[in-house]
Design a protein around this motif. Structure first.
Motif, short mmCIF file in Angstrom:
data_model
loop_
_atom_site.label_atom_id
_atom_site.label_comp_id
_atom_site.label_asym_id
_atom_site.label_seq_id
_atom_site.Cartn_x
_atom_site.Cartn_y
_atom_site.Cartn_z
N LYS A 55 -52.93 53.67 -88.35
CA LYS A 55 -53.33 54.92 -87.47
C LYS A 55 -54.57 55.27 -87.59
O LYS A 55 -55.39 56.31 -87.00
CB LYS A 55 -52.39 56.02 -87.86
CG LYS A 55 -50.97 55.67 -87.39
CD LYS A 55 -49.96 56.69 -87.62
CE LYS A 55 -48.45 56.77 -87.07
NZ LYS A 55 -48.01 55.17 -87.16
N HIS A 70 -55.10 63.57 -93.92
CA HIS A 70 -53.96 64.05 -94.65
C HIS A 70 -54.11 64.04 -96.18
O HIS A 70 -53.85 64.88 -96.72
CB HIS A 70 -52.73 63.01 -94.65
CG HIS A 70 -52.27 62.92 -93.12
ND1 HIS A 70 -51.69 63.97 -92.68
CD2 HIS A 70 -51.96 61.79 -92.11
CE1 HIS A 70 -51.40 63.92 -91.23
NE2 HIS A 70 -51.23 62.65 -91.01
N GLU A 75 -43.55 63.20 -90.69
CA GLU A 75 -43.84 64.18 -89.68
C GLU A 75 -42.99 65.09 -89.50
O GLU A 75 -43.23 66.35 -89.02
CB GLU A 75 -44.28 63.37 -88.42
CG GLU A 75 -45.84 62.56 -88.25
CD GLU A 75 -46.05 62.27 -86.89
OE1 GLU A 75 -47.11 62.68 -86.55
OE2 GLU A 75 -45.05 61.37 -86.57
N ILE A 97 -57.46 59.47 -90.02
CA ILE A 97 -56.25 60.25 -89.89
C ILE A 97 -55.68 60.28 -91.28
O ILE A 97 -55.15 61.33 -91.93
CB ILE A 97 -55.09 59.80 -88.87
CG1 ILE A 97 -55.65 59.95 -87.44
CG2 ILE A 97 -53.83 60.20 -89.33
CD1 ILE A 97 -54.53 59.28 -86.60
N ALA A 98 -55.79 59.21 -92.08
CA ALA A 98 -55.15 58.94 -93.51
C ALA A 98 -56.19 59.94 -94.21
O ALA A 98 -55.46 60.57 -95.17
CB ALA A 98 -55.27 57.69 -94.01
N ALA A 102 -50.07 56.33 -92.83
CA ALA A 102 -51.13 56.42 -91.64
C ALA A 102 -52.06 55.17 -92.00
O ALA A 102 -52.33 54.55 -91.07
CB ALA A 102 -51.85 57.92 -91.77
N TYR A 156 -44.01 57.18 -91.58
CA TYR A 156 -44.98 58.11 -90.91
C TYR A 156 -44.09 59.04 -90.23
O TYR A 156 -44.15 60.43 -90.02
CB TYR A 156 -46.26 57.55 -90.32
CG TYR A 156 -47.30 58.46 -90.04
CD1 TYR A 156 -47.95 58.80 -90.97
CD2 TYR A 156 -47.15 58.87 -88.64
CE1 TYR A 156 -49.04 59.84 -90.45
CE2 TYR A 156 -48.09 60.13 -88.39
CZ TYR A 156 -49.17 60.31 -89.32
OH TYR A 156 -50.11 61.27 -88.81
#
Length: 478
Positions: free
Chosen positions: A345, A353, A222, A349-350, A340, A218
């Motif tokens: 996370k 994305h 980024e 958040i996943a 994620a 991850y």
């Protein structure tokens, strides 16, 4: 190993000979077999060799072993049922270790001698791309001694992956230094350091995904490819036997009609008329299906086949001059989504994305404009309720997290059509409860690796002994 760009080098050597003061100087030098070349030519040759690695057996066997296509006859009919020998991998092993790696060693030495850190850095990324593909396909491979000694030792993957990632960090440092220049000799980005740094980080993320270090994957992603325009593609043109898309040449000329997509898992997922269709009220895959496949093939009439159309109104994924994806924005965003979720996370958040990726697709994404204009596509954003029990992505009552993971893995699978990274994912997740579940084309076992080159087995006494079979899993995907 120094003759990847032989025609151009031969011209330069010939001009040099003509300029000599004495006509007899270098009388025994064959201008058609030069033993050296300037750094920029070796650099370009290294890139061209890596294209051959990515579009060779890495792509073609993944096509028929990962449910993207179906081998019907000739070699691919035989290979489809896993009847393949070590000698069938000689050329591809050579493309990695002689074509790419040996030339990369030379190009880096020459670039560093010139103080050109930019050229050295880009070459290191290309070198790692090729060697990383090799270890994903074959398992343990030569690395530190490869290209330097006659009988290099094979390094195990536990030791090799950190070295590949460290090499990418070296490359990033070279590029960030701002020292040196690269221009048109870079066939991908004409020396754009920012794009190469992003590619290096996406490759780092790929390798961290391979070894299931999802936090690190991850973090690397980024910093990875931030826009579709920054993706690493192999450029192609329309000149036969020179620059055409490799799979186009295979499917239309060399082995015309030998690969179709009848019954192929990926085709069934994307075909709106199939009982396995993955579409739903928020997802219309018609355009992507048509971009990938022809329902009435031109090379295999009457059946579904990979799309090689190359016209003003229809340009398929394997069009004659279609650029081939090597390291992409698509991969990077979907790595963020999966990593994620797996690294804790959080669901939101996943999902964010994944929706970023769906918005990219909804705007046309990587689908050729001819199919964006002529077929429907729709990728509305998902919400948490879609993955709750009874939601459109969770009709079988599993946990919302598992339902989201399953959708991410399936999206990665259909996105990585024709690329070996689709096979990477399938092998990485084969033993897990959710993901892409393939049935063997023959027998009761799926292949797990490429077989080591017969030439390497014959010539290198450090080759693995006993030699692993097609069905012996490699370490990282056990």
């Amino acid at each position: 190993m120094k003759r990847i760009y032989k025609p151009v080098v031969a011209v330069l050597v010939s001009l040099h000979l003509l300029s000599c003061e004495k006509i007899v100087d270098d009388l025994n030098v064959d201008p058609n077999n030069p033993t050296d070349a300037p750094a920029n030519f070796v650099f370009t040759g290294t890139q061209i060799a890596n294209v051959a690695v990515q579009e060779g057996q890495a792509s073609r066997l993944s096509l028929i072993w990962t449910g993207y296509g179906t081998g019907i006859f000739q070699q691919y009919g035989t290979w489809y049922t896993y009847s393949i020998t070590a000698s069938n991998f000689d050329d591809d092993w050579n493309n990695v270790f002689t074509g790419t790696n040996k030339n990369a060693i030379i190009a880096i030495e020459k670039a560093e001698a010139l103080g050109n850190r930019k050229m050295a850095g880009i070459t290191k990324i290309v070198q790692v791309n090729s060697l990383g593909t090799a270890t994903e396909l074959w398992g343990d491979i030569p690395y530190e001694e490869a290209g330097l000694v006659d009988n290099p030792i094979f390094e195990n993957q536990q030791e090799l992956y950190p070295k590949l990632i460290a090499r990418l960090d070296e490359a990033i440092a070279d590029l960030e230094s701002g020292v040196g220049t690269v221009g048109a000799e870079d066939i991908h980005f004409s020396g754009d350091a920012i794009k190469w740094i992003e590619v290096a980080n996406t490759l780092k993320a790929r390798y961290y995904m391979d070894i299931k270090q999802y936090d690190a994957a991850y973090a690397a992603a980024e910093k990875g490819i931030s826009a579709y325009a920054n993706s690493l593609y192999a450029p192609h043109g329309t000149t036969p036997n020179v620059n055409q898309n490799h799979t186009y040449s295979l499917l239309t000329d060399v082995r015309a009609g030998s690969i179709t997509a009848e019954g192929a898992y990926n085709a069934e997922l994307l075909n709106p008329s199939s009982a396995m269709y993955r579409g739903n009220p928020k997802t219309d895959e018609t355009a992507r299906f048509k971009y990938y496949y022809l329902e009435n093939g031109v090379n295999a009439p009457g059946v579904i086949e990979p799309n090689t159309l190359t016209t003003a109104s229809a340009r398929g994924f394997f069009a004659m001059d279609a650029d081939f994806p090597m390291v992409t924005y698509q991969e990077n965003i979907l790595t963020l989504a999966e990593a994620a979720l797996r690294s804790g996370k959080g669901f939101d958040i996943a999902l964010g994305h994944l929706n970023t990726y769906r918005n990219f697709l909804d705007m046309g994404g990587y689908i050729d404009p001819t199919y964006q204009n002529s077929a429907t596509l729709n990728y509305e954003p998902y919400v948490a309720e879609d993955f709750a029990v009874g939601g459109i992505e969770n009709t079988d009552g599993i946990s919302p997290e598992d339902a989201l993971l399953r959708e991410i893995l399936q999206e990665r699978y259909v996105t990585f059509y024709g690329q070996h990274i689709g096979w990477n994912d399938e092998r990485r997740t084969r033993s897990e409860a959710y993901g892409v579940k393939l049935q063997p084309n023959n027998g009761d076992r799926l292949p797990s690796r490429f077989i080591y080159s017969q030439n390497e087995l014959n010539s290198n006494n450090n080759s693995p002994n006993p030699t692993p079979s097609l069905f012996d899993p490699i370490y990282i995907y056990q």
